[in-house]
Design an enzyme around this catalytic site. Structure first.
Site, PDB file in Angstrom:
ATOM      1  N   MET A 172      34.637  43.482  28.177  1.00  0.00           N
ATOM      2  CA  MET A 172      34.753  41.849  28.007  1.00  0.00           C
ATOM      3  C   MET A 172      36.408  41.669  27.264  1.00  0.00           C
ATOM      4  O   MET A 172      35.735  41.076  26.563  1.00  0.00           O
ATOM      5  CB  MET A 172      33.516  41.561  26.836  1.00  0.00           C
ATOM      6  CG  MET A 172      32.666  41.947  27.296  1.00  0.00           C
ATOM      7  SD  MET A 172      31.953  41.110  28.985  1.00  0.00           S
ATOM      8  CE  MET A 172      31.948  39.328  28.817  1.00  0.00           C
TER       9      MET A 172
ATOM     10  N   ASN B 251      35.680  47.846  38.831  1.00  0.00           N
ATOM     11  CA  ASN B 251      34.587  46.880  37.822  1.00  0.00           C
ATOM     12  C   ASN B 251      33.922  46.401  38.763  1.00  0.00           C
ATOM     13  O   ASN B 251      33.874  46.062  40.024  1.00  0.00           O
ATOM     14  CB  ASN B 251      35.934  45.442  37.626  1.00  0.00           C
ATOM     15  CG  ASN B 251      35.220  44.498  36.556  1.00  0.00           C
ATOM     16  OD1 ASN B 251      34.241  44.968  35.858  1.00  0.00           O
ATOM     17  ND2 ASN B 251      34.858  43.154  37.148  1.00  0.00           N
TER      18      ASN B 251
ATOM     19  N   HIS C 272      31.097  43.186  38.419  1.00  0.00           N
ATOM     20  CA  HIS C 272      31.398  41.909  38.535  1.00  0.00           C
ATOM     21  C   HIS C 272      30.311  40.798  39.263  1.00  0.00           C
ATOM     22  O   HIS C 272      29.560  41.572  39.839  1.00  0.00           O
ATOM     23  CB  HIS C 272      31.955  40.908  38.650  1.00  0.00           C
ATOM     24  CG  HIS C 272      32.187  39.198  38.608  1.00  0.00           C
ATOM     25  ND1 HIS C 272      32.767  38.979  37.408  1.00  0.00           N
ATOM     26  CD2 HIS C 272      32.300  38.529  39.634  1.00  0.00           C
ATOM     27  CE1 HIS C 272      32.547  37.792  36.934  1.00  0.00           C
ATOM     28  NE2 HIS C 272      32.239  37.584  38.494  1.00  0.00           N
TER      29      HIS C 272
ATOM     30  N   SER D  49      29.411  42.318  42.871  1.00  0.00           N
ATOM     31  CA  SER D  49      30.309  43.000  43.933  1.00  0.00           C
ATOM     32  C   SER D  49      31.273  44.099  42.921  1.00  0.00           C
ATOM     33  O   SER D  49      31.508  43.820  42.053  1.00  0.00           O
ATOM     34  CB  SER D  49      31.165  42.207  43.407  1.00  0.00           C
ATOM     35  OG  SER D  49      31.038  40.945  44.428  1.00  0.00           O
TER      36      SER D  49
ATOM     37  N   ASP E 123      39.306  39.405  37.788  1.00  0.00           N
ATOM     38  CA  ASP E 123      38.132  39.280  39.483  1.00  0.00           C
ATOM     39  C   ASP E 123      38.372  39.006  40.387  1.00  0.00           C
ATOM     40  O   ASP E 123      37.820  38.325  41.512  1.00  0.00           O
ATOM     41  CB  ASP E 123      36.387  38.524  38.799  1.00  0.00           C
ATOM     42  CG  ASP E 123      36.085  38.459  37.540  1.00  0.00           C
ATOM     43  OD1 ASP E 123      36.361  40.126  37.220  1.00  0.00           O
ATOM     44  OD2 ASP E 123      35.714  38.063  36.801  1.00  0.00           O
TER      45      ASP E 123
ATOM     46  N   GLU F  19      22.965  46.490  40.878  1.00  0.00           N
ATOM     47  CA  GLU F  19      23.742  46.520  40.438  1.00  0.00           C
ATOM     48  C   GLU F  19      23.787  48.610  39.666  1.00  0.00           C
ATOM     49  O   GLU F  19      24.997  49.062  40.278  1.00  0.00           O
ATOM     50  CB  GLU F  19      24.498  46.417  38.875  1.00  0.00           C
ATOM     51  CG  GLU F  19      25.002  44.420  38.827  1.00  0.00           C
ATOM     52  CD  GLU F  19      25.060  44.118  37.576  1.00  0.00           C
ATOM     53  OE1 GLU F  19      26.105  44.641  36.907  1.00  0.00           O
ATOM     54  OE2 GLU F  19      25.039  43.307  37.134  1.00  0.00           O
TER      55      GLU F  19
END
Ligand code: GRF
Length: 190
Positions: free
Chosen positions: A90, A107, A109, A136, A145, A174
């Site tokens: 974060m 990453n 997202h 994603s 992002d 995920e």
């Protein structure tokens, strides 16, 4: 030889756990050599330690962004990391850090990028009346992002869904998508 992977977390680390679990497979192209966090209390650190993975924690509080990122960068390089997976990390990363790992940092997202960058992705998808949500995996670039999307997974948004119920449905995806997309990326890029 498996590519050494570092994972950056700030919280519970369920995606981190999925990446570690997948890394145990003989044909997985990465091994997790370090889990690092900007929050020494992050729940995922204990999960990583229990899995026998080295951990590094250093609070970002009171440090300029570039100075903090240099500390994380050193920990990753000392551990021999070649690829980084952000997993619920974060912190906005400094441009220098991102450039230093260009093409080597991914990453996950929780939206169907390019929709809903930033926070509250599920609430915004529900409020917009979208029929689908999802997640994603993307390359990390200096813009939040915004890097190239390498994989997406979709789930339906159902009547009565709340941000929490949608988040739970997306999270299952995920945990499947991230290890698979990361493995495919590393196989393709060495
Ligand atoms: C996930 O929803 C991920 O997509 C987002 O932050 C959340 C982290 O969850 N970037 P966890 O710490 O992996 O459980």
């Amino acid at each position: 030889m498996k590519a050494p992977l570092g994972i950056l977390i700030s919280g519970r680390g369920s995606n981190m756990a999925a990446l570690i679990e997948a890394s145990r497979a003989e044909d997985c192209p990465y091994e997790v050599v370090l889990v690092a966090s900007n929050d020494p209390q992050a729940g995922g650190l204990a999960i990583a330690r229990d899995a026998g993975i080295a951990t590094f924690a250093h609070s970002h509080k009171g440090l300029p962004r570039a100075a903090f990122d240099a500390i994380i960068d050193k920990a990753l390089r000392d551990a021999g990391v070649r690829y980084i997976a952000l997993a619920g990390y974060m912190r906005i990363l400094s441009d220098a850090f991102v450039q230093g790992w260009a093409g080597h940092m991914l990453n996950i997202h929780p939206s169907l990028l390019p929709l809903y960058k930033g926070l509250d992705t599920h609430g915004r998808a529900i409020a917009a009346g979208d029929a689908e949500g999802g997640c994603s995996v993307h390359l990390v670039t200096p813009e939040l992002d915004d890097g190239e999307v390498i994989a997406r997974a979709r789930v339906p948004i159902l009547p009565g869904d709340t941000p929490d119920s949608l988040a739970a449905r997306v999270l299952i995806e995920e945990h499947r998508l991230y290890p698979a997309a990361l493995a495919a990326y590393i196989r393709a890029h060495g």
